[in-house]
Design a protein around this motif. Structure first.
Motif, short mmCIF file in Angstrom:
data_model
loop_
_atom_site.label_atom_id
_atom_site.label_comp_id
_atom_site.label_asym_id
_atom_site.label_seq_id
_atom_site.Cartn_x
_atom_site.Cartn_y
_atom_site.Cartn_z
N THR A 6 -38.35 -17.56 11.74
CA THR A 6 -37.02 -17.85 11.31
C THR A 6 -36.55 -18.67 10.27
N SER A 7 -35.44 -18.57 9.81
CA SER A 7 -35.17 -19.22 8.82
C SER A 7 -33.75 -19.45 8.34
N SER A 8 -33.55 -20.83 8.03
CA SER A 8 -32.11 -21.25 7.82
C SER A 8 -31.44 -20.61 6.76
N SER A 9 -32.27 -19.93 5.81
CA SER A 9 -31.36 -19.09 4.73
C SER A 9 -30.83 -17.78 5.20
N GLY A 10 -31.05 -17.43 6.55
CA GLY A 10 -30.76 -16.02 7.11
C GLY A 10 -31.57 -14.73 6.90
N ILE A 11 -31.47 -13.94 7.85
CA ILE A 11 -32.44 -13.25 7.97
C ILE A 11 -32.57 -11.93 6.58
N PHE A 12 -31.69 -12.12 5.78
CA PHE A 12 -31.73 -10.90 4.55
C PHE A 12 -32.32 -11.67 3.66
N SER A 13 -32.77 -12.97 3.69
CA SER A 13 -33.22 -13.93 2.39
C SER A 13 -34.63 -12.90 2.10
N PRO A 14 -34.90 -13.14 0.80
CA PRO A 14 -36.28 -12.32 0.38
C PRO A 14 -37.44 -13.22 0.88
N ALA A 15 -37.23 -14.90 1.18
CA ALA A 15 -38.26 -15.45 1.71
C ALA A 15 -38.65 -14.96 3.06
N VAL A 16 -37.58 -14.54 3.89
CA VAL A 16 -38.17 -14.03 5.30
C VAL A 16 -38.86 -12.65 5.02
N GLY A 17 -38.51 -11.90 4.16
CA GLY A 17 -39.29 -10.74 4.06
C GLY A 17 -40.69 -10.84 3.33
N SER A 18 -40.83 -11.82 2.59
CA SER A 18 -42.12 -12.27 2.24
C SER A 18 -42.99 -12.66 3.24
N ILE A 19 -42.50 -13.74 3.96
CA ILE A 19 -43.12 -14.04 5.34
C ILE A 19 -43.60 -12.86 6.41
N VAL A 20 -42.43 -11.92 6.41
CA VAL A 20 -42.91 -10.80 7.48
C VAL A 20 -44.14 -10.12 6.78
N GLU A 21 -44.00 -9.78 5.35
CA GLU A 21 -45.25 -9.08 4.79
C GLU A 21 -46.40 -9.41 5.13
N VAL A 22 -46.54 -10.87 4.97
CA VAL A 22 -47.97 -11.50 5.15
C VAL A 22 -48.31 -11.60 6.57
N LEU A 23 -47.49 -12.05 7.50
CA LEU A 23 -47.81 -12.22 8.99
C LEU A 23 -48.25 -10.70 9.62
N ASN A 24 -47.54 -9.75 9.01
CA ASN A 24 -47.76 -8.45 9.54
C ASN A 24 -49.04 -7.95 9.56
N HIS A 25 -50.12 -8.38 8.75
CA HIS A 25 -51.28 -8.21 8.69
C HIS A 25 -52.23 -9.06 9.49
N PHE A 26 -51.43 -9.93 10.51
CA PHE A 26 -52.51 -10.77 11.30
C PHE A 26 -52.00 -10.44 12.69
N GLY A 27 -50.84 -9.74 12.88
CA GLY A 27 -50.57 -9.52 14.32
C GLY A 27 -49.08 -8.99 14.42
N GLU A 28 -48.30 -9.13 15.73
CA GLU A 28 -47.09 -8.88 16.07
C GLU A 28 -45.77 -9.66 15.47
N VAL A 29 -44.99 -9.11 14.95
CA VAL A 29 -44.04 -10.17 14.34
C VAL A 29 -42.77 -9.86 14.94
N PHE A 30 -41.86 -11.11 15.19
CA PHE A 30 -40.50 -11.06 15.67
C PHE A 30 -39.98 -11.97 14.78
N VAL A 31 -38.54 -11.67 14.28
CA VAL A 31 -37.73 -12.58 13.60
C VAL A 31 -36.52 -12.88 14.37
N VAL A 32 -36.21 -13.95 14.43
CA VAL A 32 -34.90 -14.59 14.76
C VAL A 32 -34.43 -15.63 14.00
N CYS A 33 -32.91 -15.09 13.46
CA CYS A 33 -32.42 -15.88 12.27
C CYS A 33 -31.09 -16.14 12.56
N PRO A 34 -30.60 -17.42 12.05
CA PRO A 34 -29.11 -17.62 12.04
C PRO A 34 -28.25 -16.52 11.24
N HIS A 35 -26.99 -16.39 11.65
CA HIS A 35 -26.06 -15.20 10.95
C HIS A 35 -25.66 -15.88 9.81
#
Length: 254
Positions: A6-35
């Motif tokens: 999750t991220s208080s910056s919102g789902i389209f923040s490049p920060a979220v994309g960076s975290i997703v890219e890293v964690l996707n190598h370690f397992g299954e990823v789900f994203v839930v962010c404020p609008h």
């Protein structure tokens, strides 16, 4: 491993994309962010209106993601209780752009979201990075260092009721000096109320007092300015069992 991001910056923040890219190598990823952005929402939940959840394909069809018209804490809670139909193993919240420290951590929505994870007994990290805006952040360097750090966290058993705040300095590929573990300095706060006078009434506005920073900085801030990544354990309120016996002695005659 199953990760909730999750991220208080919102789902389209490049920060979220960076975290997703890293964690996707370690397992299954789900994203839930404020609008919408809610970085200073602190520990806020939505009580008096229904939450609307919209499923997106922001990171491709293989990664389930949702936006919620609530706070980051709402996102963690509804993600675990309703949206993700499997057991969540790890929560990562962030990246908060800026340098929350001391009592200012209590105002940070990303810290609060990680704290919510501890109520579910799920290991949780809150991430922040020095900077004024996302376009100043070197996300390539962040991914490199975060990948190394997450390997350490996944290799160890986490204490219950404790989340961890990881504070990254302004990063380049070569400037990071290492990792330091620091404590939580609750005596420090960079935000103070200042008085605004008008003809009829005084108003009070919370502002950052830049002129006080040099003399009253925390060890955490000093280390990040020296290009260290800092890690701080944050213990939630329900885990303060060590104080129960002391309180019982206070009230034993009542």
């Amino acid at each position: 491993m199953r990760f909730l991001i999750t991220s208080s910056s919102g789902i389209f923040s490049p920060a979220v994309g960076s975290i997703v890219e890293v964690l996707n190598h370690f397992g299954e990823v789900f994203v839930v962010c404020p609008h919408k952005e809610s970085s200073l929402a602190g520990y806020t939940v939505t009580l008096h209106k229904p939450l609307k959840v919209t499923e997106l394909t922001a990171f491709g069809a293989e990664i389930k993601s949702w936006v919620v018209n609530g706070t980051s804490v709402d996102c963690v809670k509804i993600g675990i209780e309703k949206l993700i139909k499997k057991k969540v193993d790890f929560i990562v919240s962030g990246i908060h752009i800026g340098s929350p420290s001391g009592r200012d951590l209590a105002y940070c929505g990303d810290i609060a979201a990680a704290m919510e994870g501890t109520f579910f007994q799920i290991p949780s990290l809150a991430l922040s990075i020095d900077g004024i805006a996302e376009n100043e952040v070197n996300f390539s360097s962040f991914k490199k260092y975060f990948n190394e750090l997450i390997e350490v966290f996944l290799a160890h058993k986490h204490p219950k009721g404790v989340c961890f705040h990881i504070h990254f300095p302004t990063l380049t590929e070569k400037n990071c000096q290492g990792v330091k573990v620091v404590d939580f300095d609750f005596t420090f706060s960079r935000y103070k109320y200042v008085t605004i006078h008008d003809d009829h009434q005084d108003f009070y506005v919370l502002q950052q007092k830049e002129n006080e920073r040099k003399d009253k900085e925390t060890r955490e801030n000093n280390l990040t300015r020296a290009s260290y990544i800092t890690v701080t354990p944050l213990e939630n309120l329900i885990s303060q069992r060590k104080h129960i016996r002391k309180l019982e002695r206070w009230f034993k005659d009542k």
